[in-house]
Structure formats: structure tokens, C-alpha cells
Design an enzyme around this catalytic site. Structure first.
Site, mmCIF file in Angstrom:
data_model
loop_
_atom_site.group_PDB
_atom_site.id
_atom_site.type_symbol
_atom_site.label_atom_id
_atom_site.label_comp_id
_atom_site.label_asym_id
_atom_site.label_seq_id
_atom_site.Cartn_x
_atom_site.Cartn_y
_atom_site.Cartn_z
ATOM 1 N N ARG A 121 0.822 -1.304 0.072
ATOM 2 C CA ARG A 121 0.153 0.173 -0.253
ATOM 3 C C ARG A 121 0.681 1.234 -0.118
ATOM 4 O O ARG A 121 0.590 2.294 -0.428
ATOM 5 C CB ARG A 121 -1.003 0.108 1.123
ATOM 6 C CG ARG A 121 -2.020 -0.997 1.265
ATOM 7 C CD ARG A 121 -2.909 -1.004 2.130
ATOM 8 N NE ARG A 121 -4.215 -1.621 1.716
ATOM 9 C CZ ARG A 121 -5.130 -1.647 2.811
ATOM 10 N NH1 ARG A 121 -4.974 -1.518 3.976
ATOM 11 N NH2 ARG A 121 -6.597 -2.130 2.597
ATOM 12 N N LYS B 107 -16.581 -17.351 3.939
ATOM 13 C CA LYS B 107 -17.953 -17.387 4.342
ATOM 14 C C LYS B 107 -18.825 -16.656 3.388
ATOM 15 O O LYS B 107 -18.255 -15.741 2.784
ATOM 16 C CB LYS B 107 -18.453 -16.513 5.440
ATOM 17 C CG LYS B 107 -17.662 -17.141 6.861
ATOM 18 C CD LYS B 107 -18.115 -16.114 8.084
ATOM 19 C CE LYS B 107 -17.832 -17.041 9.388
ATOM 20 N NZ LYS B 107 -18.359 -16.196 10.492
ATOM 21 N N GLY C 168 -8.167 -8.789 0.612
ATOM 22 C CA GLY C 168 -6.996 -8.767 1.234
ATOM 23 C C GLY C 168 -6.333 -10.124 1.412
ATOM 24 O O GLY C 168 -4.952 -10.451 0.917
ATOM 25 N N GLY D 83 -12.125 -4.679 2.004
ATOM 26 C CA GLY D 83 -13.705 -4.541 2.182
ATOM 27 C C GLY D 83 -13.931 -3.481 1.102
ATOM 28 O O GLY D 83 -15.153 -3.634 0.628
#
Ligand code: ADP
Ligand code: 3PG
Ligand code: MG
Length: 405
Positions: free
Chosen positions: A40, A206, A359, A382
Site C-alpha cells: 500500500r 463465508k 486482502g 472491504g
């Protein structure tokens, strides 16, 4: 109207100007507070270099981790400043203050082409609350705001959305930086008008965290390949046993409805790699999906699944990938993820547009050694999921519209 971009602004417009930049320098640190992955930081360089070479005075903001709204030395941006200076090959001044007099004085003292990094925005309680007073204080640091924090674009915080609104209210401009522009271009192009066949690969832990992504992608894709623990819920919905695997029985109905809508466009594992425990030294078996035993834990897709998944990917012109196919962090369970990663890289080599978000998925691409072959790896976790799901990103929505100038 499109979001205004830093690249629309001329050097003359930037010279001598105080420019407030919000980057996402939220990088992992080890116990000694050494940066362990500088992705980043490197991704923020194009914007910073553009501004410094044009002679702007750059005030740089970021959060790091999740401190609780007050100063906490474990989350200081100090170690990031050093790594940033090395990557930029120029000095970066760091002041351990954001809302106080030291920050104000340091901003006032900034020279042309210099970069000043202020302390973690989340040391102020007003940051995550999007407090108008904090946003106004930050807006006082520049009359041009550049948001380059794609990874934080899904948060409506004082240093993302709030400050952009304040600067615009005061007659200034709020534009997207080079990284944000790149992220929007690749993720947006992949979704808006994909060259076909368009294949999406979804995996990870999930289904519940990614249901919006599945819903948004399903009507657009030619093929949806499902792996990871997410596949277990679909297998359960098909009537197969998944033993002691990670699964979400309360999502079975949803999985069934998705399969009905998808028809033959959705592909699910026909076999899985199983173990009695998910550890790095586990002994791994391969099981057809009809034969998963009550004590088995599925931890990866199997070889008979890898082949058709790779074939679909190799035939694709556009690939969007989010979520590993198995517990790739452990050597025994990374085969499926590596196989898919190699196919995606090969498709990219052949000219397909290949975009990876998430990520853990970005880490998986590194593990598989294909990171530099893909068209684009998002710096957002996210944020990239929210964007793929079609959600508005508050940090982007708050920016000026139309050609900057
Ligand atoms: P991303 O961060 O790329 O969006 P996720 O956070 O959704 O991805 O999922 C990544 C995690 O899913 C990894 O930590 C991986 O170990 C886990 N995972 C993948 N497959 C399985 C599985 N079959 N059982 C348990 N965990 C799994
Ligand atoms: C991320 O790492 O996904 C971004 O930096 C956002 O961090 P957050 O989830 O703590 O808001
Ligand atoms: Mg994750």
C-alpha cells in the site's frame, strides 16, 4: 458525471499549493513495528510523486489499524514515514500530531515539493464518527483534497468523506488520486462492459460476508466458479454431507435460490481436499463430494475440480477473482488456490483482463507467485468487495464531479 481526477490538473495549478492527501497506509506491522508488507505504501507513490514534482506542498493523512479514538503508540504512523521516504526517494517529515498546534505549525512551515505525514487519523475519536469539527480542522490544511485511499473508500470518515465535503463547501476541489483512478478504472471496466467470456471466481471463508457480491455478479457473468469454505454451503444445499467443515447451515436456502437462478453458469467443486484437522502438518486426502465423511474437514478444492476451473479461466477474456479456493496459508491446502492463480495468470498473459480483489486473495496471489502477471490487484479488501457488490463508496461519492481544472 465522472469523478474529478488529479490527472486533470496541470502542474501550474499544483505548484506552491497546499494539497491535502488521504492515502491508505494501513500496512501490517510486526511486534517490532517493522512494516512487513509495503504494497500500500508503494501504491501511494504515483500520486505523491506527481504532486511533489509539480511543486505542491503535500500534507498526508492516513489511518493505521483500529486504535480506539485516542493516541496509542502501537498504532503510530512513525514507522510508515521511514518506509515511505525510502519508496519516494525523498524526505518525508513526520509530526506525531493531527488536531493540535504542532500539526498546524508543521503544515504552515511546509516548503514546495515537501511531504508532511501527520499522525494516525484514528487517534481522534471524531475520525470514525465523521465529526464535522475534525473534518473542518483537516480541511484547513489545504484547498485541494486528493483522495487516494481506495482501501478506505467504503468508510464515511472525517478524513475521507467529511473533509472532501468541507473543502468543496469552501469552494475548493476534491479529486481522486492516481491509485483511486486506477482502481475505479479496472474494477469498473471489468463490471461495466466486460469482454466475454466473463468468468468470476469466488471463494474464501463465508458466503454470508459476500452474498451481495454473488448477487451483483451473477446476472453479469458467463461462469461463476465457487471454491473455499463458501462452496460448502452450496454443497450442503445440494444434499451432500460436508462433515466437520466450516459451513453456514442458515444460508442453505439462500444458496439454493442462487443455484436456481444461476443454472449451469455456476460451477461447484466435484471433489475436495479433506483432513481431520486443519493444521500445517495435516495429512490430506481427496474425496469426491458425494463421499465426504462425518469427521472430514474440507480445506481446498480437489484436482478433479481444478481442471474444469482452469479450463474456464483460460477461455475467459475477463476474470474477476475474490477469495482463495482453500486454506492457502497452510502448505497442504494451497494446491487449489495455486492452480487457479496460475490459470488466471496464464489468461492474463494471453491478453485477458484479470482483476483480483480481497486482502487474503492478494496474499494468495503472492504465495502463488503470480502477483506481477495479473492486470490489476486491488489494494482494497472491504472496499473492493463493496465496489464489486455495486455499493456506493462514500469516500468517492464525496468527491467533485466533472473535469477538474
Ligand atoms: P478475501 O480477504 O480475499 O476477501 P476471505 O477473507 O473471504 O478472502 O477468505 C479468506 C480465508 O478463507 C482464508 O483465511 C482461508 O484460509 C479461508 N478459507 C478458504 N477455504 C476454506 C475452507 N475450506 N475452510 C476454512 N477456511 C477456508
Ligand atoms: C483495510 O485494511 O481494509 C482498510 O485500510 C480499511 O480498514 P478498516 O477495515 O479498519 O476500516
Ligand atoms: Mg479476508
Amino acid at each position: 458525471m465522472p469523478t474529478s481526477l488529479l490527472s486533470d490538473l496541470s502542474d501550474a495549478h499544483l505548484k506552491g499549493r497546499r494539497v491535502l492527501v488521504r492515502a491508505d497506509l494501513n500496512v501490517p506491522l510486526d511486534a517490532e513495528r517493522t512494516v512487513t508488507d509495503d504494497t500500500r505504501i508503494r501504491a501511494s507513490i504515483p500520486t505523491l510523486r506527481r504532486l511533489t514534482s509539480a511543486g505542491a506542498r503535500v500534507v498526508l493523512l492516513s489511518h493505521l489499524g483500529r486504535p480506539k479514538g485516542s493516541p496509542d503508540p502501537a498504532f503510530s504512523l512513525a514507522p510508515v514515514g521511514g518506509v515511505l521516504a525510502a519508496a519516494l526517494d525523498a524526505p518525508v517529515r513526520f509530526v506525531p500530531d493531527l488536531a493540535g498546534e504542532r500539526a498546524v505549525a508543521a503544515v504552515a512551515a511546509l516548503g514546495e515539493g515537501e511531504v508532511l505525514l501527520l499522525e494516525n487519523t484514528r487517534f481522534e475519536a471524531g475520525e470514525t464518527a465523521n465529526d464535522p469539527d475534525l473534518a473542518s480542522h483537516l480541511a484547513g490544511f489545504g484547498d485541494l483534497f486528493v483522495n487516494d485511499a481506495f482501501g478506505t473508500a467504503h468508510r464515511a470518515h472525517a478524513s475521507t468523506a467529511g473533509v472532501a465535503e468541507r473543502i468543496r463547501d469552501a469552494g475548493g476541489q476534491a479529486v481522486a488520486g492516481e491509485l483511486v483512478a486506477r482502481e475505479l478504472r479496472f474494477l469498473g471496466d471489468a463490471l461495466a462492459d466486460p469482454e466475454r467470456p466473463f468468468v468470476a471466481i469466488l471463494g474464501g471463508a463465508k458466503i454470508s460476508g459476500k452474498i451481495d457480491v454473488v448477487e451483483a455478479l451473477l446476472p453479469r457473468v458467463d461462469r461463476l466458479l465457487v471454491g473455499g469454505a463458501m462452496a460448502n454451503t452450496f454443497l450442503l444445499a445440494m444434499g451432500y454431507g460436508v462433515g466437520a467443515s466450516l459451513v453456514e447451515p442458515d444460508r442453505v436456502e439462500m444458496a439454493r435460490a442462487l443455484m436456481d437462478r444461476a443454472g449451469d453458469r455456476i460451477l461447484l467443486p466435484v471433489d475436495v481436499r479433506v483432513a481431520s484437522d486443519i493444521t500445517g502438518s495435516a495429512s490430506v486426502g481427496v474425496s469426491a463430494r458425494v463421499a465426504v465423511g462425518p469427521a472430514d474437514r474440507t480445506a481446498d478444492i480437489g484436482p478433479a475440480t481444478e481442471r474444469p476451473y482452469a479450463a474456464e479461466v483460460l477461455a475467459a477474456k475477463t476474470v474477476v477473482w475474490n477469495g482463495p479456493m482453500g486454506v492457502f496459508e497452510m502448505t497442504p491446502f494451497r494446491g487449489g488456490t495455486v492452480s487457479v492463480a496460475r490459470a488466471v495468470a496464464e489468461a492474463a498473459d494471453g491478453g485477458a483482463m484479470t482483476v483480483l480483489g480481497g486482502g487474503d486473495s492478494a496474499a494468495a496471489a503472492e504465495v502463488a507467485g503470480v502477483a506481477d502477471r495479473l492486470t490489476h490487484i486491488s489494494t482494497g479488501g472491504g472496499a473492493s468487495l463493496a465496489y464489486l457488490a455495486g455499493a456506493a463508496l462514500p469516500g468517492i461519492a464525496a468527491l467533485s464531479q466533472g473535469e477538474a481544472g
